[in-house]
Design a protein around this motif. Sequence first.
Motif, short mmCIF file in Angstrom:
data_model
loop_
_atom_site.label_atom_id
_atom_site.label_comp_id
_atom_site.label_asym_id
_atom_site.label_seq_id
_atom_site.Cartn_x
_atom_site.Cartn_y
_atom_site.Cartn_z
N ALA A 1 16.77 -1.08 -28.66
CA ALA A 1 17.43 -1.52 -29.88
C ALA A 1 18.94 -1.54 -29.70
O ALA A 1 19.63 -2.43 -30.21
N ALA A 2 19.47 -0.55 -28.97
CA ALA A 2 20.92 -0.49 -28.75
C ALA A 2 21.39 -1.69 -27.95
O ALA A 2 22.43 -2.29 -28.25
N THR A 3 20.63 -2.06 -26.93
CA THR A 3 21.00 -3.22 -26.12
C THR A 3 21.00 -4.49 -26.96
O THR A 3 21.93 -5.31 -26.88
N TYR B 1 30.82 -5.92 -31.42
CA TYR B 1 31.27 -4.67 -32.03
C TYR B 1 30.59 -4.52 -33.40
O TYR B 1 30.31 -5.51 -34.08
N PRO B 2 30.37 -3.28 -33.86
CA PRO B 2 29.80 -3.10 -35.21
C PRO B 2 30.74 -3.63 -36.29
O PRO B 2 31.95 -3.76 -36.09
N THR C 1 30.45 5.10 -26.65
CA THR C 1 29.15 4.68 -27.16
C THR C 1 28.60 3.50 -26.37
O THR C 1 27.40 3.44 -26.05
N LEU C 2 29.46 2.55 -26.06
CA LEU C 2 29.02 1.34 -25.37
C LEU C 2 28.70 1.58 -23.90
O LEU C 2 27.75 1.00 -23.35
N ILE D 1 39.51 -2.82 -24.42
CA ILE D 1 38.13 -2.34 -24.28
C ILE D 1 37.67 -2.47 -22.83
O ILE D 1 37.07 -1.53 -22.28
N SER D 2 37.94 -3.60 -22.20
CA SER D 2 37.49 -3.79 -20.82
C SER D 2 38.22 -2.86 -19.86
O SER D 2 37.62 -2.36 -18.90
#
Length: 262
Positions: free
Chosen positions: A13-15, A62-63, A83-84, A107-108
Amino acid sequence: MTVAHGGTGPTSAATKAWFPYWKPQPGARLRLFCFPFAGGSASVLHRWASLGPSVEVIAVQYPGRETRFHEPPFRRVSALVDTLGPVMLPLLDRPFAFFGYSLGTVISLMLSYWLRRSGAPSPRGVMMAAGLPPKLWRPRNTYTLSDEGLIGELRRYGAAPPQVLANRELMELLLPMVRADFEMLDTFVHPEEAPLSVPMAVWGGTEDRQPTPESLQTWRDYTTQDFSLQIIPGGHFFIHSAADVLREAVERTLSRWFPAPT
Protein backbone atom coordinates in the motif's frame (compact mmCIF):
# COMPACT_ATOMS: atom_id res chain seq x y z
CA MET A 1 23.22 -4.33 1.58
CA THR A 2 20.36 -6.80 1.84
CA VAL A 3 17.06 -5.12 1.10
CA ALA A 4 14.22 -6.36 3.27
CA HIS A 5 10.88 -6.23 1.52
CA GLY A 6 8.61 -6.71 4.53
CA GLY A 7 5.66 -4.34 4.29
CA THR A 8 7.16 -2.10 1.64
CA GLY A 9 7.45 -4.52 -1.27
CA PRO A 10 6.61 -3.59 -4.86
CA THR A 11 2.87 -4.22 -4.36
CA SER A 12 2.49 -2.73 -0.87
CA ALA A 13 0.00 0.00 0.00
CA ALA A 14 2.86 2.38 0.80
CA THR A 15 4.44 1.82 -2.61
CA LYS A 16 1.14 2.47 -4.38
CA ALA A 17 0.57 5.62 -2.34
CA TRP A 18 4.00 7.13 -3.00
CA PHE A 19 4.21 6.04 -6.66
CA PRO A 20 0.58 5.97 -7.88
CA TYR A 21 1.33 6.25 -11.62
CA TRP A 22 4.26 3.83 -11.75
CA LYS A 23 3.87 1.11 -14.36
CA PRO A 24 6.60 -1.52 -14.15
CA GLN A 25 8.35 -2.11 -17.47
CA PRO A 26 10.22 -5.42 -17.37
CA GLY A 27 12.44 -4.41 -20.29
CA ALA A 28 13.55 -1.09 -18.83
CA ARG A 29 17.28 -0.66 -18.22
CA LEU A 30 16.91 1.91 -15.46
CA ARG A 31 14.49 3.72 -13.16
CA LEU A 32 14.15 7.48 -12.91
CA PHE A 33 12.65 8.74 -9.66
CA CYS A 34 11.11 12.21 -10.13
CA PHE A 35 10.50 14.58 -7.21
CA PRO A 36 8.00 17.44 -7.78
CA PHE A 37 8.24 21.14 -6.96
CA ALA A 38 6.34 22.86 -4.12
CA GLY A 39 2.65 22.53 -4.82
CA GLY A 40 3.39 19.98 -7.54
CA SER A 41 2.15 16.45 -7.97
CA ALA A 42 3.26 13.13 -9.38
CA SER A 43 0.93 13.34 -12.37
CA VAL A 44 2.72 16.43 -13.71
CA LEU A 45 6.15 14.80 -13.73
CA HIS A 46 4.80 11.44 -14.88
CA ARG A 47 3.28 13.04 -17.98
CA TRP A 48 6.33 15.17 -18.64
CA ALA A 49 8.93 12.42 -18.27
CA SER A 50 7.74 10.06 -20.98
CA LEU A 51 11.16 8.72 -21.88
CA GLY A 52 10.42 5.51 -23.75
CA PRO A 53 10.51 1.81 -22.86
CA SER A 54 14.13 1.78 -21.65
CA VAL A 55 13.39 4.13 -18.73
CA GLU A 56 10.90 3.29 -16.00
CA VAL A 57 9.68 6.65 -14.69
CA ILE A 58 8.60 6.67 -11.04
CA ALA A 59 7.06 10.00 -10.10
CA VAL A 60 6.81 10.58 -6.35
CA GLN A 61 3.53 11.69 -4.80
CA TYR A 62 3.93 13.71 -1.61
CA PRO A 63 0.95 13.50 0.80
CA GLY A 64 -1.68 16.23 0.71
CA ARG A 65 -2.44 16.31 -3.03
CA GLU A 66 -4.18 14.39 -5.81
CA THR A 67 -4.35 10.71 -4.90
CA ARG A 68 -3.23 11.57 -1.33
CA PHE A 69 -5.33 14.69 -0.85
CA HIS A 70 -6.80 13.60 2.48
CA GLU A 71 -3.42 12.77 4.04
CA PRO A 72 -1.68 15.47 6.09
CA PRO A 73 1.26 16.99 4.19
CA PHE A 74 4.79 16.86 5.51
CA ARG A 75 6.22 20.07 6.97
CA ARG A 76 9.82 18.96 7.39
CA VAL A 77 12.11 17.57 4.71
CA SER A 78 13.77 15.17 7.16
CA ALA A 79 10.44 13.57 8.12
CA LEU A 80 9.48 13.07 4.48
CA VAL A 81 12.84 11.51 3.63
CA ASP A 82 12.84 9.20 6.66
CA THR A 83 9.40 7.94 5.62
CA LEU A 84 10.01 7.68 1.89
CA GLY A 85 13.48 6.12 2.05
CA PRO A 86 12.40 2.68 3.33
CA VAL A 87 9.55 2.56 0.79
CA MET A 88 12.03 3.06 -2.04
CA LEU A 89 14.49 0.36 -0.99
CA PRO A 90 12.80 -2.60 -2.74
CA LEU A 91 12.81 -0.61 -6.00
CA LEU A 92 16.57 -0.11 -6.02
CA ASP A 93 17.24 -3.54 -7.49
CA ARG A 94 18.21 -2.07 -10.88
CA PRO A 95 20.20 1.03 -11.89
CA PHE A 96 18.42 4.27 -11.05
CA ALA A 97 18.77 8.05 -11.11
CA PHE A 98 17.04 10.99 -9.41
CA PHE A 99 15.39 14.04 -10.96
CA GLY A 100 14.29 16.84 -8.65
CA TYR A 101 12.56 20.10 -9.55
CA SER A 102 12.77 23.09 -7.16
CA LEU A 103 11.64 21.60 -3.80
CA GLY A 104 12.37 18.23 -5.41
CA THR A 105 16.10 19.08 -5.60
CA VAL A 106 16.23 19.19 -1.81
CA ILE A 107 14.31 15.93 -1.47
CA SER A 108 16.56 14.13 -3.97
CA LEU A 109 19.71 15.48 -2.31
CA MET A 110 18.60 14.39 1.16
CA LEU A 111 17.47 10.98 -0.11
CA SER A 112 20.91 10.51 -1.66
CA TYR A 113 22.46 11.22 1.73
CA TRP A 114 19.94 8.89 3.42
CA LEU A 115 20.77 6.04 1.06
CA ARG A 116 24.50 6.55 1.60
CA ARG A 117 24.11 6.49 5.40
CA SER A 118 21.93 3.38 5.13
CA GLY A 119 24.45 1.47 3.03
CA ALA A 120 21.84 1.20 0.27
CA PRO A 121 22.55 1.47 -3.45
CA SER A 122 23.26 5.01 -4.64
CA PRO A 123 21.75 6.69 -7.68
CA ARG A 124 23.93 6.54 -10.78
CA GLY A 125 23.38 10.27 -11.12
CA VAL A 126 21.34 13.15 -9.71
CA MET A 127 19.54 15.79 -11.79
CA MET A 128 18.67 19.16 -10.27
CA ALA A 129 16.33 21.61 -12.03
CA ALA A 130 15.29 25.10 -10.82
CA GLY A 131 16.69 24.48 -7.35
CA LEU A 132 18.75 26.93 -5.30
CA PRO A 133 21.81 25.22 -3.77
CA PRO A 134 21.12 24.93 -0.01
CA LYS A 135 24.31 26.70 1.06
CA LEU A 136 23.00 29.86 -0.66
CA TRP A 137 19.68 29.85 1.16
CA ARG A 138 18.73 32.76 3.39
CA PRO A 139 16.09 32.63 6.14
CA ARG A 140 12.57 33.02 4.73
CA ASN A 141 9.08 32.75 6.18
CA THR A 142 7.00 32.39 3.04
CA TYR A 143 4.83 29.77 4.71
CA THR A 144 3.67 32.30 7.33
CA LEU A 145 2.24 34.72 4.75
CA SER A 146 -1.47 35.37 4.53
CA ASP A 147 -3.39 33.47 1.90
CA GLU A 148 -3.24 36.49 -0.38
CA GLY A 149 0.49 36.85 0.22
CA LEU A 150 1.07 33.20 -0.58
CA ILE A 151 -0.97 33.48 -3.77
CA GLY A 152 1.16 36.50 -4.65
CA GLU A 153 4.30 34.37 -4.30
CA LEU A 154 2.82 31.71 -6.57
CA ARG A 155 1.94 34.41 -9.09
CA ARG A 156 5.48 35.84 -8.95
CA TYR A 157 6.98 32.40 -9.68
CA GLY A 158 4.48 31.69 -12.44
CA ALA A 159 3.45 28.56 -10.58
CA ALA A 160 -0.08 28.38 -11.98
CA PRO A 161 -2.26 30.03 -14.63
CA PRO A 162 -3.90 33.31 -13.49
CA GLN A 163 -7.38 31.79 -13.73
CA VAL A 164 -6.37 29.07 -11.25
CA LEU A 165 -4.90 31.57 -8.78
CA ALA A 166 -8.07 33.67 -9.08
CA ASN A 167 -10.34 30.73 -8.28
CA ARG A 168 -10.92 31.21 -4.55
CA GLU A 169 -12.67 27.91 -3.91
CA LEU A 170 -9.90 25.95 -5.62
CA MET A 171 -7.17 27.90 -3.84
CA GLU A 172 -8.81 27.27 -0.46
CA LEU A 173 -8.37 23.56 -1.16
CA LEU A 174 -4.79 23.85 -2.44
CA LEU A 175 -3.22 26.44 -0.14
CA PRO A 176 -2.76 24.21 2.94
CA MET A 177 -0.68 21.81 0.86
CA VAL A 178 1.26 24.63 -0.81
CA ARG A 179 1.90 26.26 2.59
CA ALA A 180 3.24 22.99 4.00
CA ASP A 181 5.57 22.59 1.01
CA PHE A 182 6.94 26.09 1.52
CA GLU A 183 7.39 25.30 5.21
CA MET A 184 9.59 22.35 4.23
CA LEU A 185 11.75 24.71 2.20
CA ASP A 186 11.79 27.56 4.70
CA THR A 187 12.72 25.39 7.68
CA PHE A 188 15.28 23.18 5.93
CA VAL A 189 18.80 23.26 7.33
CA HIS A 190 21.45 21.50 5.26
CA PRO A 191 23.28 18.89 7.38
CA GLU A 192 27.04 18.46 7.49
CA GLU A 193 27.52 15.88 4.75
CA ALA A 194 30.36 15.04 2.40
CA PRO A 195 29.71 15.72 -1.30
CA LEU A 196 28.03 12.97 -3.28
CA SER A 197 30.25 10.69 -5.33
CA VAL A 198 27.85 10.52 -8.28
CA PRO A 199 27.58 12.75 -11.38
CA MET A 200 25.24 15.70 -11.23
CA ALA A 201 23.38 17.54 -14.02
CA VAL A 202 21.78 20.91 -13.29
CA TRP A 203 19.32 23.03 -15.26
CA GLY A 204 18.04 26.55 -14.72
CA GLY A 205 15.89 29.15 -16.45
CA THR A 206 17.29 32.23 -18.15
CA GLU A 207 14.69 34.47 -16.49
CA ASP A 208 14.54 32.76 -13.11
CA ARG A 209 15.25 35.06 -10.16
CA GLN A 210 15.65 32.30 -7.57
CA PRO A 211 17.77 30.47 -8.40
CA THR A 212 19.56 32.77 -10.82
CA PRO A 213 21.59 31.12 -13.57
CA GLU A 214 24.80 32.26 -11.83
CA SER A 215 23.89 30.75 -8.46
CA LEU A 216 23.43 27.28 -9.98
CA GLN A 217 27.20 26.93 -10.36
CA THR A 218 27.32 26.30 -6.59
CA TRP A 219 25.75 22.86 -7.10
CA ARG A 220 29.23 21.87 -8.25
CA ASP A 221 30.25 21.76 -4.57
CA TYR A 222 27.79 18.92 -3.91
CA THR A 223 29.54 16.26 -5.99
CA THR A 224 33.07 14.99 -6.50
CA GLN A 225 32.14 13.57 -9.90
CA ASP A 226 31.18 14.96 -13.29
CA PHE A 227 29.12 18.17 -13.19
CA SER A 228 27.15 19.79 -16.00
CA LEU A 229 25.03 22.94 -16.10
CA GLN A 230 22.64 24.05 -18.82
CA ILE A 231 20.53 27.20 -18.85
CA ILE A 232 17.18 26.84 -20.61
CA PRO A 233 14.98 29.68 -21.91
CA GLY A 234 12.23 30.53 -19.44
CA GLY A 235 11.45 31.47 -15.87
CA HIS A 236 11.23 29.26 -12.79
CA PHE A 237 8.76 26.88 -14.42
CA PHE A 238 10.62 26.18 -17.64
CA ILE A 239 9.46 22.59 -17.15
CA HIS A 240 6.19 23.89 -18.66
CA SER A 241 7.37 26.57 -21.08
CA ALA A 242 10.33 24.56 -22.40
CA ALA A 243 9.15 21.02 -21.64
CA ASP A 244 10.59 19.43 -24.79
CA VAL A 245 13.97 21.12 -24.35
CA LEU A 246 14.27 19.86 -20.78
CA ARG A 247 13.06 16.36 -21.66
CA GLU A 248 15.62 16.08 -24.45
CA ALA A 249 18.36 17.27 -22.07
CA VAL A 250 17.34 14.63 -19.53
CA GLU A 251 17.40 11.95 -22.23
CA ARG A 252 20.90 12.98 -23.33
CA THR A 253 22.11 12.93 -19.74
CA LEU A 254 20.68 9.48 -19.08
CA SER A 255 22.29 8.20 -22.29
CA ARG A 256 25.62 9.48 -21.02
CA TRP A 257 25.20 7.96 -17.57
CA PHE A 258 23.68 4.69 -18.83
CA PRO A 259 25.27 3.88 -22.20
CA ALA A 260 23.28 1.43 -24.28
CA PRO A 261 24.80 -2.07 -24.31
CA THR A 262 26.82 -2.86 -27.42
